[in-house]
Design an enzyme around this catalytic site. Structure first.
Site, mmCIF file in Angstrom:
data_model
loop_
_atom_site.group_PDB
_atom_site.id
_atom_site.type_symbol
_atom_site.label_atom_id
_atom_site.label_comp_id
_atom_site.label_asym_id
_atom_site.label_seq_id
_atom_site.Cartn_x
_atom_site.Cartn_y
_atom_site.Cartn_z
ATOM 1 N N TYR A 1 -26.758 27.846 -36.634
ATOM 2 C CA TYR A 1 -25.522 28.257 -37.311
ATOM 3 C C TYR A 1 -25.389 29.787 -37.265
ATOM 4 O O TYR A 1 -26.326 30.512 -37.608
ATOM 5 C CB TYR A 1 -25.646 27.748 -38.741
ATOM 6 C CG TYR A 1 -24.578 28.054 -39.744
ATOM 7 C CD1 TYR A 1 -23.251 27.755 -39.511
ATOM 8 C CD2 TYR A 1 -24.940 28.587 -40.988
ATOM 9 C CE1 TYR A 1 -22.296 27.997 -40.480
ATOM 10 C CE2 TYR A 1 -23.990 28.833 -41.964
ATOM 11 C CZ TYR A 1 -22.664 28.533 -41.707
ATOM 12 O OH TYR A 1 -21.721 28.772 -42.670
ATOM 13 N N ASP B 1 -32.419 22.708 -41.203
ATOM 14 C CA ASP B 1 -31.046 22.568 -41.665
ATOM 15 C C ASP B 1 -30.606 21.158 -41.297
ATOM 16 O O ASP B 1 -30.346 20.857 -40.134
ATOM 17 C CB ASP B 1 -30.152 23.623 -41.008
ATOM 18 C CG ASP B 1 -28.713 23.590 -41.540
ATOM 19 O OD1 ASP B 1 -28.286 22.527 -42.032
ATOM 20 O OD2 ASP B 1 -28.025 24.617 -41.451
ATOM 21 N N LYS C 1 -20.421 20.056 -47.072
ATOM 22 C CA LYS C 1 -19.952 19.188 -45.998
ATOM 23 C C LYS C 1 -19.905 17.721 -46.452
ATOM 24 O O LYS C 1 -19.116 17.357 -47.303
ATOM 25 C CB LYS C 1 -20.848 19.382 -44.775
ATOM 26 C CG LYS C 1 -21.028 20.841 -44.340
ATOM 27 C CD LYS C 1 -19.761 21.479 -43.846
ATOM 28 C CE LYS C 1 -19.981 22.773 -43.080
ATOM 29 N NZ LYS C 1 -20.529 23.902 -43.849
ATOM 30 N N ARG D 1 -29.278 29.063 -66.150
ATOM 31 C CA ARG D 1 -29.559 29.253 -64.724
ATOM 32 C C ARG D 1 -30.665 28.325 -64.238
ATOM 33 O O ARG D 1 -30.782 28.069 -63.038
ATOM 34 C CB ARG D 1 -29.907 30.721 -64.468
ATOM 35 C CG ARG D 1 -30.011 31.093 -62.997
ATOM 36 C CD ARG D 1 -29.667 32.561 -62.761
ATOM 37 N NE ARG D 1 -30.491 33.471 -63.510
ATOM 38 C CZ ARG D 1 -31.703 33.913 -63.127
ATOM 39 N NH1 ARG D 1 -32.220 33.490 -61.998
ATOM 40 N NH2 ARG D 1 -32.360 34.783 -63.866
#
Length: 392
Positions: free
Chosen positions: A108, A180, A205, A55
């Site tokens: 968003y 962002d 994206k 992790r």
């Protein structure tokens, strides 16, 4: 190093790649040690790029994180299973009960839901602000304001914020600034050079670029990186080595892809500007767009995401517009090689600090890598269906 060369070589340190061009896909949960001394060393360095536990990351993760930092800036980059996780992970790393968050009103929609539901339940208060407020943000800062969150350009309506002005005010009040930066990707806007403390990407994206991976990143400057890194680990965030490998591969072509998205979009915009059905085209490259001056000042280019405000139209007419398109497929993402279309009939429903001045529906387009002539023909047919439905 020029940006095109940096895109190709970022993160390709031999300690991660060995003798191959690309970093290997290293899948691991448990990392094993031959000696107590090795285990103690890894434990002491577990916050750094040393294999300790799956992790915490493998060579695949470390190479990609390095590449993002080289391209975007920042002292370190944490990886998340999606962009929304990167946003929630970053916010939860720095906010606690009793804190105040300033959130841009054009954010968003899932981020707004996070603020209004989860953060509210944790005792964190959110105030939404006008994206064009600039240095006026000073009037909204309280003694318990801990974070100012920016999204520039903003979702759907894409107002461009005056990031340096907001960051200057934030620094004077010891408030952390998050951005962002998904629209710009690591190429078109350099957040840390403009004063941002934490930069977030939905790598799903333009970084991935092929609509086949969910991934998020959050990079921080030297001051905030240790806290972001450790909080992300404690919250359990991690990403698949296979997904990270695909993101690293997509990253190598982001420069040429973005250039083509921009070129295609310019041709489509020239066509759309002639359409009488459109009240407003929302794209930062246009001179009349809100924040265009800041866009010209701070950004090195644009991309394929834009919105159309139609003069009129109901649900039936908008349905006729979006259904039956050959190249623009309905879908809720963007940044891949394909063209997409979505729509919103009531933008005011997702704004609280600003008034949306238009009554007509909004159609959002992502201009992909198809031939612009085909995309324009597809849009022409859509407008014909739209007008026929309104007339019937």
């Amino acid at each position: 190093m020029k940006i095109a060369s940096k895109i190709v070589h970022a993160g390709r340190d031999k300690k991660w790649t060995g003798y191959s061009v690309n970093v290997p896909v290293v899948r691991a949960s448990t990392v094993v040690f031959d000696t107590v001394s090795e285990l103690k060393h890894a434990t002491a360095k577990r916050g750094e790029q040393v294999p300790y536990y799956g992790r915490r990351g493998t060579q695949t993760h470390f190479a990609f994180s390095d590449a993002i930092c080289e391209l975007e800036g920042g002292a370190g980059c944490a990886l998340y299973p999606c962009g929304a996780a990167a946003i929630s992970g970053a916010l939860l790393a720095f906010l606690q009960s009793g804190d105040h968050l300033l959130m841009v009103d054009t954010v968003y929609e899932p981020t707004r839901a996070l603020c209004d539901k989860l953060l509210k339940n944790l005792g964190i208060e959110t105030t939404y602000y006008d994206p064009l407020i600039g240095a006026g943000i000073k009037a909204l800062i309280r003694p318990n304001t801990k974070v100012i969150f920016l999204e520039s350009p903003g979702s759907i309506t894409m107002e461009v914020q005056d990031v340096p002005a907001i960051c200057a005010v934030a620094k004077a009040h010891n408030v952390l600034v998050m951005l962002d930066n998904t629209w710009a990707s690591p190429l078109l806007f350099k957040p840390f050079a403009h004063g941002v403390d934490v930069s977030i990407q939905a790598a799903t994206k333009y970084i991935v670029g092929h609509s086949d991976v969910m991934l998020g990143t959050a990079s921080a400057n030297e001051k905030y990186w240790p806290q972001l890194r450790e909080a992300s680990y404690l919250l359990g965030y991690c990403a698949s080595a296979d997904d990270v490998y695909l993101a690293a591969r997509g990253l190598r072509t982001i420069g040429v892809r973005l250039a083509q998205h921009q070129q295609n979009t310019a041709q489509v915009l020239a066509y759309l500007q002639q359409r009488p059905e459109i009240a407003r085209i929302l794209h930062p490259s246009l001179p009349d767009h809100p924040g265009h001056a800041e866009f010209k000042r701070d950004f090195s280019g644009s991309n394929g995401l834009l919105s159309l405000v139609l003069k009129n139209g109901d649900a039936k007419a908008v349905t006729a517009f979006v259904e039956g398109m050959q190249f623009f497929k309905m879908g809720f993402s963007w940044g891949g090689y394909e063209s997409l279309v979505t729509f919103n009939l009531n933008l005011q429903s997702i704004r609280t600090a600003t008034v949306w001045p238009y009554a007509g529906p909004v159609v959002r387009l992502h201009i992909g890598l198809e031939d612009p002539a085909d995309l324009i023909a597809d849009l022409a047919a859509a407008f014909e269906r739209f007008n026929n439905t309104l007339a019937s």
